[in-house]
Every structure is written in C-alpha cells, then in structure tokens.
Design a protein around this motif. Structure first.
Motif, mmCIF file in Angstrom:
data_model
loop_
_atom_site.group_PDB
_atom_site.id
_atom_site.type_symbol
_atom_site.label_atom_id
_atom_site.label_comp_id
_atom_site.label_asym_id
_atom_site.label_seq_id
_atom_site.Cartn_x
_atom_site.Cartn_y
_atom_site.Cartn_z
ATOM 1 N N ALA A 114 1.095 -1.190 0.412
ATOM 2 C CA ALA A 114 -0.208 0.022 0.113
ATOM 3 C C ALA A 114 0.420 1.202 0.129
ATOM 4 O O ALA A 114 0.965 1.872 -0.821
ATOM 5 C CB ALA A 114 -0.999 0.314 1.030
ATOM 6 N N LEU A 115 1.937 0.838 0.405
ATOM 7 C CA LEU A 115 2.803 2.362 0.826
ATOM 8 C C LEU A 115 3.926 2.549 -0.852
ATOM 9 O O LEU A 115 3.689 3.860 -1.283
ATOM 10 C CB LEU A 115 4.038 1.995 1.841
ATOM 11 C CG LEU A 115 5.028 3.353 1.347
ATOM 12 C CD1 LEU A 115 4.016 4.646 2.279
ATOM 13 C CD2 LEU A 115 6.146 2.976 3.600
ATOM 14 N N LYS A 116 3.832 1.626 -1.378
ATOM 15 C CA LYS A 116 4.451 1.476 -2.339
ATOM 16 C C LYS A 116 3.251 2.485 -3.237
ATOM 17 O O LYS A 116 4.413 3.659 -3.816
ATOM 18 C CB LYS A 116 5.010 0.608 -2.829
ATOM 19 C CG LYS A 116 5.691 0.069 -4.540
ATOM 20 C CD LYS A 116 6.442 -0.887 -5.124
ATOM 21 C CE LYS A 116 6.806 -0.643 -6.241
ATOM 22 N NZ LYS A 116 6.549 0.112 -7.267
ATOM 23 N N HIS A 117 2.056 2.663 -3.393
ATOM 24 C CA HIS A 117 1.271 2.457 -4.552
ATOM 25 C C HIS A 117 0.932 4.395 -4.365
ATOM 26 O O HIS A 117 0.939 4.976 -4.782
ATOM 27 C CB HIS A 117 -0.105 1.828 -4.207
ATOM 28 C CG HIS A 117 -0.102 0.598 -4.635
ATOM 29 N ND1 HIS A 117 0.676 -0.112 -6.359
ATOM 30 C CD2 HIS A 117 -0.946 -0.433 -4.413
ATOM 31 C CE1 HIS A 117 -0.081 -0.694 -6.123
ATOM 32 N NE2 HIS A 117 -0.739 -1.532 -5.720
ATOM 33 N N ILE A 118 0.673 4.047 -2.651
ATOM 34 C CA ILE A 118 1.137 5.692 -2.739
ATOM 35 C C ILE A 118 2.014 6.675 -2.968
ATOM 36 O O ILE A 118 2.113 7.441 -2.889
ATOM 37 C CB ILE A 118 0.282 5.759 -0.961
ATOM 38 C CG1 ILE A 118 -0.899 4.996 -0.545
ATOM 39 C CG2 ILE A 118 0.806 7.423 -0.297
ATOM 40 C CD1 ILE A 118 -0.836 5.096 0.934
ATOM 41 N N LYS A 119 3.159 6.378 -2.468
ATOM 42 C CA LYS A 119 4.834 7.715 -2.620
ATOM 43 C C LYS A 119 4.472 7.381 -4.197
ATOM 44 O O LYS A 119 4.790 8.741 -4.717
ATOM 45 C CB LYS A 119 5.410 6.214 -2.159
ATOM 46 C CG LYS A 119 7.210 6.811 -2.451
ATOM 47 C CD LYS A 119 8.103 5.890 -1.989
ATOM 48 C CE LYS A 119 9.354 6.598 -2.449
ATOM 49 N NZ LYS A 119 9.875 5.859 -3.745
ATOM 50 N N ASP A 120 4.149 6.213 -5.258
ATOM 51 C CA ASP A 120 4.266 6.065 -7.083
ATOM 52 C C ASP A 120 3.318 6.755 -7.214
ATOM 53 O O ASP A 120 3.702 7.280 -8.565
ATOM 54 C CB ASP A 120 4.689 5.107 -7.322
ATOM 55 C CG ASP A 120 6.083 3.937 -6.364
ATOM 56 O OD1 ASP A 120 6.888 4.976 -5.520
ATOM 57 O OD2 ASP A 120 5.740 2.624 -7.000
ATOM 58 N N THR A 121 2.131 7.465 -6.506
ATOM 59 C CA THR A 121 1.391 8.678 -7.310
ATOM 60 C C THR A 121 1.601 9.519 -7.812
ATOM 61 O O THR A 121 0.990 10.366 -6.241
ATOM 62 C CB THR A 121 -0.213 7.467 -6.919
ATOM 63 O OG1 THR A 121 -0.694 6.077 -6.812
ATOM 64 C CG2 THR A 121 -1.215 8.463 -7.689
ATOM 65 N N GLN A 122 1.009 10.014 -8.997
ATOM 66 C CA GLN A 122 1.274 11.900 -8.286
ATOM 67 C C GLN A 122 0.310 12.088 -9.498
ATOM 68 O O GLN A 122 -0.150 11.074 -11.447
ATOM 69 C CB GLN A 122 2.915 11.706 -9.376
ATOM 70 C CG GLN A 122 3.429 11.913 -8.030
ATOM 71 C CD GLN A 122 3.621 12.586 -6.945
ATOM 72 O OE1 GLN A 122 2.276 13.807 -6.408
ATOM 73 N NE2 GLN A 122 4.428 12.166 -5.883
ATOM 74 N N PRO A 123 -1.127 12.923 -9.319
ATOM 75 C CA PRO A 123 -0.677 14.171 -7.838
ATOM 76 C C PRO A 123 -1.368 12.811 -7.454
ATOM 77 O O PRO A 123 -1.816 11.844 -7.816
ATOM 78 C CB PRO A 123 -1.844 15.058 -9.292
ATOM 79 C CG PRO A 123 -2.272 14.677 -9.452
ATOM 80 C CD PRO A 123 -1.747 13.120 -10.659
ATOM 81 N N PRO A 124 -1.396 13.295 -6.013
ATOM 82 C CA PRO A 124 -1.679 12.303 -4.612
ATOM 83 C C PRO A 124 -3.044 12.030 -4.816
ATOM 84 O O PRO A 124 -3.883 12.962 -5.452
ATOM 85 C CB PRO A 124 -0.641 13.134 -3.466
ATOM 86 C CG PRO A 124 -0.025 13.781 -3.579
ATOM 87 C CD PRO A 124 -0.061 13.961 -5.448
ATOM 88 N N GLU A 125 -3.932 11.394 -3.884
ATOM 89 C CA GLU A 125 -4.675 11.034 -3.958
ATOM 90 C C GLU A 125 -5.480 10.964 -1.947
ATOM 91 O O GLU A 125 -4.998 11.287 -1.609
ATOM 92 C CB GLU A 125 -5.548 9.747 -3.916
ATOM 93 C CG GLU A 125 -5.188 8.721 -5.234
ATOM 94 C CD GLU A 125 -6.309 9.385 -7.044
ATOM 95 O OE1 GLU A 125 -7.171 10.503 -6.007
ATOM 96 O OE2 GLU A 125 -5.824 9.346 -7.703
#
Length: 295
Positions: free
Chosen positions: A133-144
C-alpha cells in the motif's frame, strides 16, 4: 502477561536457590541471572511496544480477528463492510508508524477529506501488505485523498486504469499472518459445491486479550476524551465499528455493561472529525479515515 509472570517467578526461584549456595557460587550465579533476565525483560517490553512480529497484531489483523468465527474460521458472508474497513486500517497503521501524513491544510483550511495523503517515509515496515500500500501511495502523482485510497485499495472504482491499485486476497493474507503468529490454523472445508480454505482459532488467549482490551477501553478505563486514549485502541474501536465487527467484542457483556459500552462508542462516533483533528496530541490522518467512514 502469563509469560512475564513465569519469568519473574523463575527469577525469584533461581535467586532463592542461589542464596543457599556458597558465597562465591552465589556471586557467580547471581551475576549470571542478572545478566540474563534483563535481556528477557527487554524482549518482553519490545513485544508490548510492537517490535516483535510473533506477538504484535496490526490493526488489520485485530479487526479481522474480531470478525472471524472461532470454530468456522471465516468472516460472516453477510459482512460487506470489512473489506473497506481493512483498507482504512492500513492507512491508519501507516500513519501511526510515521509513513503517511496529510498535506498541509493551507490558508483556507481544507477539509480532511479534501486533503491529499502524502508519503512521509518510504522505509519498509516489515509487513508485505503495508509495504504494498505504501508503494502505491508513494508512486502516485498527483496524490489522492483518504477516501480515494480506501476505494482504490479495495477495488471499488469504475476506472479500469486504476484497478492495479487493488490489494487482492487481503483477508486470506492477513489470516495467514495470524497462522504464522500461532493465533489461527488452516483447514479445508467442503461447502457442497466448492471447497474453501478456513482459519479456525487455535490461540484463544490472544483473542480474549484483544476483546478485553476493547471492552476495558469503553468501560473500566474510559476517560471520556479521545485525545487521552491510546491512538491505536481509538482507531481499533472506530474501524471495528466501520467493519461491522465491534459487536463481537461486546457480545459476552452483561446487558447493563453492553448498553454502557455502546453508549460510549456512540459518543465517539458522534464526534466531529474536523474539530478533533485540530486539537493537540492528535493524528490528522486517523481522523480523516474516521471522517471517510462516518460522513
């Protein structure tokens, strides 16, 4: 606690035996015990603070354990809330471990549900689901936002381009973690038309301690102030309710105790997350998740 008691009693017994020996032997054995026992004590402290993989349960595992039927080894087929509840647990768990935070509220004071989730640290947690989950959040731009991440991680999105965010087989993977920790076991059950892997309870002591912890938080140890409560137990109460498993912890209570416990849970649910998130000693992302489930 029983393990700690056994260690303590064993220490007393060894010291008593040592005192009956010769003076020189007493010094040798006494120093040996003193060198050994503090290390064991430190190890127990680590277990309590959550540093031991064998004894620590994550918020996700605690919610799942509350929802699992002890003998059958699976959650209720009618529970359609636990999936999103477990994703909320992941976000709070990552926030409590210092991996996630909300973006700054800005001059216009954005609401909790409008603020984006920011990766504060990408250091591995040691838990595969959390790290995924952390990797998904870190790699997602722009943030959600928090609400978006709960929907994305649980697969509740109509956008086929975002289906890769979904964390699959979460309940089964959490159950296997609990098997590794000696809480559950694995069996195959036949349901006429299909076979299903189930995970019946094997260590009832751990589940009873979990239930007792939840009960005491709203009964014997009730402080009538969420900011004086332990953040982990506060999050557990909110997320267990959102996952429709909190009643399982209160089922053994007498009627008067049950009514009082539910009354105090209702007091927590009636809190305004926006206002609570602005107080001292708070975790904004925790209250953002609460807002997502209580809006």
């Amino acid at each position: 606690m029983s393990t700690l008691t056994q260690r303590s009693s064993g220490l007393v017994q060894r010291r008593t035996e040592a005192s009956r020996s010769a003076a020189a032997a007493d010094r040798d054995r006494g120093s040996g015990d003193e060198d050994y026992e503090p290390r064991r004590g430190d190890e127990q402290d680590d277990d309590d603070s959550g540093d031991s993989k064998e004894t620590r349960l994550t918020l996700m595992e605690e919610v799942l354990l509350l929802g699992l039927k002890d003998r059958e080894g699976y959650t209720s087929f009618w529970n359609d809330c636990i999936s999103s509840g477990l994703r909320g647990c992941m976000l709070i768990e990552l926030a409590l471990r210092g991996r996630l935070q909300l973006e700054a509220c800005g001059m216009r004071r954005k609401s909790l549900l409008a603020r984006k989730v920011i990766c504060k640290s990408d250091a591995p947690t040691g838990d595969v689901l959390l790290d995924e989950a952390l990797k998904h959040i870190k790699d997602t731009q722009p943030p959600e936002t928090v609400q978006s991440w709960i929907e994305l991680l649980s697969g509740e999105t109509w956008n086929p381009l975002k289906l890769h965010y979904q964390l699959r087989n979460v309940r089964e993977r959490l159950a296997k973690n609990l098997v590794e920790k000696g809480v559950l076991t694995t069996e195959k059950q036949n349901f006429l038309l299909f076979d299903m892997t189930t995970h019946p309870l094997t260590n009832n002591n751990i589940k009873q301690r979990l239930i007792k912890k939840v009960q005491e938080a709203v009964l014997d140890k009730w402080v009538n102030d969420p900011h004086r409560m332990d953040k982990r137990i506060l999050a557990l109460i909110f997320l267990a309710h959102s996952s429709d498993v909190l009643e399982n912890a209160f089922a053994p209570l007498l009627d008067d105790q049950y009514d009082l416990a539910m009354k105090r849970v209702r007091q927590l649910l009636d809190l305004e997350p926006e206002g609570e998130s602005m107080k001292n000693n708070t975790n904004e992302l925790l209250w953002a998740v609460v807002a997502a489930f209580t809006k």
